[in-house]
Design a protein around this motif. Sequence first.
Motif, PDB file in Angstrom:
ATOM      1  N   ALA A 272       0.823  -1.214   0.000  1.00 46.72           N
ATOM      2  CA  ALA A 272       0.000   0.000   0.000  1.00 46.72           C
ATOM      3  C   ALA A 272       0.852   1.256   0.000  1.00 46.72           C
ATOM      4  CB  ALA A 272      -0.928  -0.005   1.215  1.00 46.72           C
ATOM      5  N   ASN A 273       2.068   1.153   0.518  1.00 44.79           N
ATOM      6  CA  ASN A 273       2.964   2.303   0.590  1.00 44.79           C
ATOM      7  C   ASN A 273       3.340   2.836  -0.787  1.00 44.79           C
ATOM      8  OD1 ASN A 273       4.636   4.118   2.190  1.00 44.79           O
ATOM      9  ND2 ASN A 273       6.388   3.001   1.371  1.00 44.79           N
ATOM     10  N   VAL A 274       3.210   2.011  -1.829  1.00 47.38           N
ATOM     11  CA  VAL A 274       3.580   2.450  -3.175  1.00 47.38           C
ATOM     12  C   VAL A 274       2.360   2.588  -4.084  1.00 47.38           C
ATOM     13  CG1 VAL A 274       5.878   1.436  -2.993  1.00 47.38           C
ATOM     14  CG2 VAL A 274       4.006   0.068  -3.955  1.00 47.38           C
ATOM     15  N   VAL A 275       1.146   2.485  -3.513  1.00 41.56           N
ATOM     16  CA  VAL A 275      -0.093   2.610  -4.294  1.00 41.56           C
ATOM     17  C   VAL A 275      -0.726   3.962  -4.001  1.00 41.56           C
ATOM     18  CG1 VAL A 275      -2.401   1.680  -4.719  1.00 41.56           C
ATOM     19  CG2 VAL A 275      -0.485   0.120  -4.315  1.00 41.56           C
ATOM     20  N   ASP A 276      -0.781   4.828  -4.996  1.00 39.84           N
ATOM     21  CA  ASP A 276      -1.431   6.128  -4.817  1.00 39.84           C
ATOM     22  C   ASP A 276      -2.911   5.936  -4.498  1.00 39.84           C
ATOM     23  OD1 ASP A 276       0.911   7.473  -5.368  1.00 39.84           O
ATOM     24  OD2 ASP A 276       0.466   7.716  -7.518  1.00 39.84           O
ATOM     25  N   GLY A 277      -3.376   6.616  -3.452  1.00 40.34           N
ATOM     26  CA  GLY A 277      -4.780   6.518  -3.068  1.00 40.34           C
ATOM     27  C   GLY A 277      -5.045   5.501  -1.983  1.00 40.34           C
ATOM     28  N   ALA A 278      -3.995   4.765  -1.567  1.00 40.04           N
ATOM     29  CA  ALA A 278      -4.177   3.750  -0.521  1.00 40.04           C
ATOM     30  C   ALA A 278      -3.986   4.324   0.877  1.00 40.04           C
ATOM     31  CB  ALA A 278      -3.225   2.580  -0.738  1.00 40.04           C
ATOM     32  N   GLU A 279      -3.720   5.606   0.978  1.00 41.32           N
ATOM     33  CA  GLU A 279      -3.492   6.221   2.281  1.00 41.32           C
ATOM     34  C   GLU A 279      -4.733   6.073   3.159  1.00 41.32           C
ATOM     35  OE1 GLU A 279      -3.337   7.861  -0.571  1.00 41.32           O
ATOM     36  OE2 GLU A 279      -1.194   8.140  -0.952  1.00 41.32           O
ATOM     37  N   SER A 280      -4.514   5.708   4.407  1.00 41.26           N
ATOM     38  CA  SER A 280      -5.571   5.589   5.416  1.00 41.26           C
ATOM     39  C   SER A 280      -6.568   4.478   5.118  1.00 41.26           C
ATOM     40  CB  SER A 280      -6.327   6.920   5.584  1.00 41.26           C
ATOM     41  OG  SER A 280      -5.442   7.950   5.983  1.00 41.26           O
ATOM     42  N   ALA A 281      -6.255   3.585   4.196  1.00 47.95           N
ATOM     43  CA  ALA A 281      -7.131   2.439   3.940  1.00 47.95           C
ATOM     44  C   ALA A 281      -7.147   1.533   5.168  1.00 47.95           C
ATOM     45  CB  ALA A 281      -6.650   1.666   2.717  1.00 47.95           C
ATOM     46  N   THR A 282      -8.305   0.973   5.465  1.00 45.46           N
ATOM     47  CA  THR A 282      -8.434   0.051   6.589  1.00 45.46           C
ATOM     48  C   THR A 282      -8.838  -1.328   6.080  1.00 45.46           C
ATOM     49  OG1 THR A 282     -10.781   0.477   7.027  1.00 45.46           O
ATOM     50  CG2 THR A 282      -9.178   1.972   8.051  1.00 45.46           C
ATOM     51  N   VAL A 283      -8.458  -2.363   6.825  1.00 50.13           N
ATOM     52  CA  VAL A 283      -8.805  -3.724   6.435  1.00 50.13           C
ATOM     53  C   VAL A 283      -8.702  -4.626   7.661  1.00 50.13           C
ATOM     54  CG1 VAL A 283      -6.431  -4.229   5.755  1.00 50.13           C
ATOM     55  CG2 VAL A 283      -8.262  -5.634   4.847  1.00 50.13           C
ATOM     56  N   VAL A 284      -9.561  -5.620   7.718  1.00 54.14           N
ATOM     57  CA  VAL A 284      -9.459  -6.649   8.740  1.00 54.14           C
ATOM     58  C   VAL A 284      -9.538  -7.997   8.028  1.00 54.14           C
ATOM     59  CG1 VAL A 284     -11.961  -6.661   9.204  1.00 54.14           C
ATOM     60  CG2 VAL A 284     -10.361  -7.565  10.914  1.00 54.14           C
ATOM     61  N   THR A 285      -8.688  -8.926   8.444  1.00 52.51           N
ATOM     62  CA  THR A 285      -8.696 -10.244   7.824  1.00 52.51           C
ATOM     63  C   THR A 285      -8.722 -11.316   8.906  1.00 52.51           C
ATOM     64  OG1 THR A 285      -7.584 -11.706   6.230  1.00 52.51           O
ATOM     65  CG2 THR A 285      -6.172 -10.363   7.641  1.00 52.51           C
ATOM     66  N   THR A 286      -9.474 -12.371   8.630  1.00 56.72           N
ATOM     67  CA  THR A 286      -9.609 -13.481   9.559  1.00 56.72           C
ATOM     68  C   THR A 286      -9.278 -14.785   8.851  1.00 56.72           C
ATOM     69  OG1 THR A 286     -11.954 -13.827   9.044  1.00 56.72           O
ATOM     70  CG2 THR A 286     -11.440 -12.279  10.806  1.00 56.72           C
ATOM     71  N   PHE A 287      -8.561 -15.672   9.550  1.00 56.99           N
ATOM     72  CA  PHE A 287      -8.294 -17.024   9.052  1.00 56.99           C
ATOM     73  C   PHE A 287      -9.165 -17.971   9.874  1.00 56.99           C
ATOM     74  CE2 PHE A 287      -3.760 -16.671   7.058  1.00 56.99           C
ATOM     75  CZ  PHE A 287      -4.181 -15.568   6.311  1.00 56.99           C
ATOM     76  N   VAL A 288     -10.119 -18.602   9.237  1.00 60.15           N
ATOM     77  CA  VAL A 288     -11.063 -19.479   9.924  1.00 60.15           C
ATOM     78  C   VAL A 288     -10.651 -20.934   9.687  1.00 60.15           C
ATOM     79  CG1 VAL A 288     -13.474 -20.149  10.191  1.00 60.15           C
ATOM     80  CG2 VAL A 288     -12.890 -17.779   9.575  1.00 60.15           C
ATOM     81  N   ASP A 289     -10.406 -21.662  10.768  1.00 60.62           N
ATOM     82  CA  ASP A 289     -10.039 -23.075  10.698  1.00 60.62           C
ATOM     83  C   ASP A 289     -11.227 -23.897  11.201  1.00 60.62           C
ATOM     84  OD1 ASP A 289      -9.020 -25.677  11.126  1.00 60.62           O
ATOM     85  OD2 ASP A 289      -6.986 -24.882  11.360  1.00 60.62           O
ATOM     86  N   PHE A 290     -11.923 -24.563  10.274  1.00 59.95           N
ATOM     87  CA  PHE A 290     -13.129 -25.308  10.641  1.00 59.95           C
ATOM     88  C   PHE A 290     -12.803 -26.622  11.350  1.00 59.95           C
ATOM     89  CE2 PHE A 290     -14.603 -22.436   7.369  1.00 59.95           C
ATOM     90  CZ  PHE A 290     -15.860 -22.051   7.833  1.00 59.95           C
ATOM     91  N   ASP A 291     -11.601 -27.145  11.165  1.00 55.79           N
ATOM     92  CA  ASP A 291     -11.222 -28.374  11.846  1.00 55.79           C
ATOM     93  C   ASP A 291     -10.886 -28.104  13.315  1.00 55.79           C
ATOM     94  OD1 ASP A 291     -11.556 -29.864   9.530  1.00 55.79           O
ATOM     95  OD2 ASP A 291      -9.476 -29.553   8.877  1.00 55.79           O
ATOM     96  N   PRO A 323      -2.916   0.514  13.518  1.00 55.42           N
ATOM     97  CA  PRO A 323      -3.279   1.635  12.636  1.00 55.42           C
ATOM     98  C   PRO A 323      -3.575   1.178  11.207  1.00 55.42           C
ATOM     99  CG  PRO A 323      -1.372   2.198  13.965  1.00 55.42           C
ATOM    100  CD  PRO A 323      -1.612   0.732  14.173  1.00 55.42           C
ATOM    101  N   PRO A 324      -4.219   2.035  10.405  1.00 57.07           N
ATOM    102  CA  PRO A 324      -4.532   1.704   9.008  1.00 57.07           C
ATOM    103  C   PRO A 324      -3.280   1.413   8.190  1.00 57.07           C
ATOM    104  CG  PRO A 324      -5.789   3.618   9.723  1.00 57.07           C
ATOM    105  CD  PRO A 324      -4.795   3.333  10.808  1.00 57.07           C
ATOM    106  N   LEU A 325      -3.496   0.877   7.002  1.00 56.94           N
ATOM    107  CA  LEU A 325      -2.389   0.600   6.088  1.00 56.94           C
ATOM    108  C   LEU A 325      -1.628   1.881   5.779  1.00 56.94           C
ATOM    109  CD1 LEU A 325      -4.157  -1.755   3.514  1.00 56.94           C
ATOM    110  CD2 LEU A 325      -2.752  -2.427   5.475  1.00 56.94           C
ATOM    111  N   ASP A 326      -0.347   1.783   5.597  1.00 54.77           N
ATOM    112  CA  ASP A 326       0.497   2.913   5.213  1.00 54.77           C
ATOM    113  C   ASP A 326       0.488   4.036   6.251  1.00 54.77           C
ATOM    114  OD1 ASP A 326       2.327   4.088   3.493  1.00 54.77           O
ATOM    115  OD2 ASP A 326       0.792   5.252   2.450  1.00 54.77           O
ATOM    116  N   ALA A 327       0.154   3.697   7.510  1.00 57.56           N
ATOM    117  CA  ALA A 327       0.111   4.738   8.547  1.00 57.56           C
ATOM    118  C   ALA A 327       1.478   4.998   9.151  1.00 57.56           C
ATOM    119  CB  ALA A 327      -0.876   4.342   9.657  1.00 57.56           C
ATOM    120  N   ARG A 328       2.390   4.027   9.046  1.00 50.27           N
ATOM    121  CA  ARG A 328       3.725   4.191   9.623  1.00 50.27           C
ATOM    122  C   ARG A 328       4.774   4.261   8.511  1.00 50.27           C
ATOM    123  NH1 ARG A 328       2.176  -0.341  13.142  1.00 50.27           N
ATOM    124  NH2 ARG A 328       1.614   0.443  15.219  1.00 50.27           N
ATOM    125  N   PRO A 329       5.723   5.190   8.596  1.00 45.88           N
ATOM    126  CA  PRO A 329       6.803   5.254   7.597  1.00 45.88           C
ATOM    127  C   PRO A 329       7.617   3.969   7.573  1.00 45.88           C
ATOM    128  CG  PRO A 329       6.761   7.242   8.945  1.00 45.88           C
ATOM    129  CD  PRO A 329       5.822   6.276   9.588  1.00 45.88           C
TER     130      PRO A 329
END
Length: 409
Positions: A272-291, A323-329
């Motif tokens: 995201a640090n090299v994608v213009d417009g990705a500043e302050s983007a937020t995301v949450v990801t989950t890995f679900v293990d059904f076993d 913090p959001p993506l690209d929030a830290r240098p």
Amino acid sequence: MTDAKIDYAAVFQGLPGMVALLTLDLVYADANEEFLRMSGRTREQVVGRFLFDVFPDNPNDPAATGMRNLETSLRRVIATGERDTMALQRYDVESTQCPGQWDQRYWSPVNAPVLGPDGKVVLLVHRVEEVTELIRARGGSGSGRTRVLEAELYTRARELQEVNERLRGAHAREREVALALQEAMLPTRRQGAGHQIAVRYRPAVGTLNVCGDWYDVVDLVGGNRIGVSVGDIVGHGLAAAGVMGQLRSALSATSRVADGPAEALDVLGRYANVVDGAESATVVTTFVDFDRHTITYSSAGHPPPALVHPDGSVELLDRATDPPLDARPDPIPRPQATTTFSRGSTLVLYTDGLIERRREDIDKGLARLADSMVHHRNADPESLADAVLLELLPHGGATDDTALIVVRL
């Protein structure tokens, strides 16, 4: 009068302006007394009849456009659920005393929706300002120059409406392109096909039906596992959608090879640090293990997923928020946490348009979400997703985009 029941039928009939109610088939459901008086029609001649059977275009005027313009406006209100103010219209009316004789009339219409409990249009309010006498009086008493100016004004009003219609058509075509782009970039049902998963996407009112909100489901390598994510790019329109597509695709690929969600977000943040417009983007990801019946998760500035257990308790997955993506240098490793679930639990991920309201604490929105999920926890994911959107989104349309994904565990 505050304690007395208001007779809204009497209020409707007593309104000083011309007002009618139309069904979605453009049949008169009702008309007030002023509408009947000014149009020269009886209630029997209007109510229950198709609008353009009562008021057709003047067949003697090949340039007549009143019927077409009015129908376009009404259909637009049905499609958008938004009020539509029309330009000044010339709409001749046939005399009831002398069939075949048409009176030249000028109208200034406004059409508005009546929404049902589900937020859908159920009736149309058709209000008309009759300005014929004003134009006639000005034309009769004014100079030739005045009459020319008034004719010019009416001509310009018609031209403005025609330009407006062309702009609306161009906007509709752009909206179709945007929707096709959005659908192409969001995941197909092939991922997570062996599980009960419902996804929903609702654009903000007034947008092109495309935005930076997104969701994703990926099949993970090793065991009965899936990755479930949602994200939010700042902004609307095609530019935000382009950034969304890049980040979604990057996270989808990264999740398949990462050791866990935190590592996946670490890599995504560097990208995201090299994608213009990705500043302050937020995301949450989950890995679900059904076993193993575990959910491992990590969040980059995003509202927490909610896990509804079969007993009706709600657990917010908020122990690994950064913090959001690209929030830290200089990015540092992100946190992740793990929780357990029982068979029959429900995992819900969403974007902030579902819970946030202006001038309201976010905890109220989270409480509304929890209450709705608990109330409908025994419903299948498709029905639960519909119920949550119906109960949480404003009836008039949301002011922010919303993505929602429901997984039955």
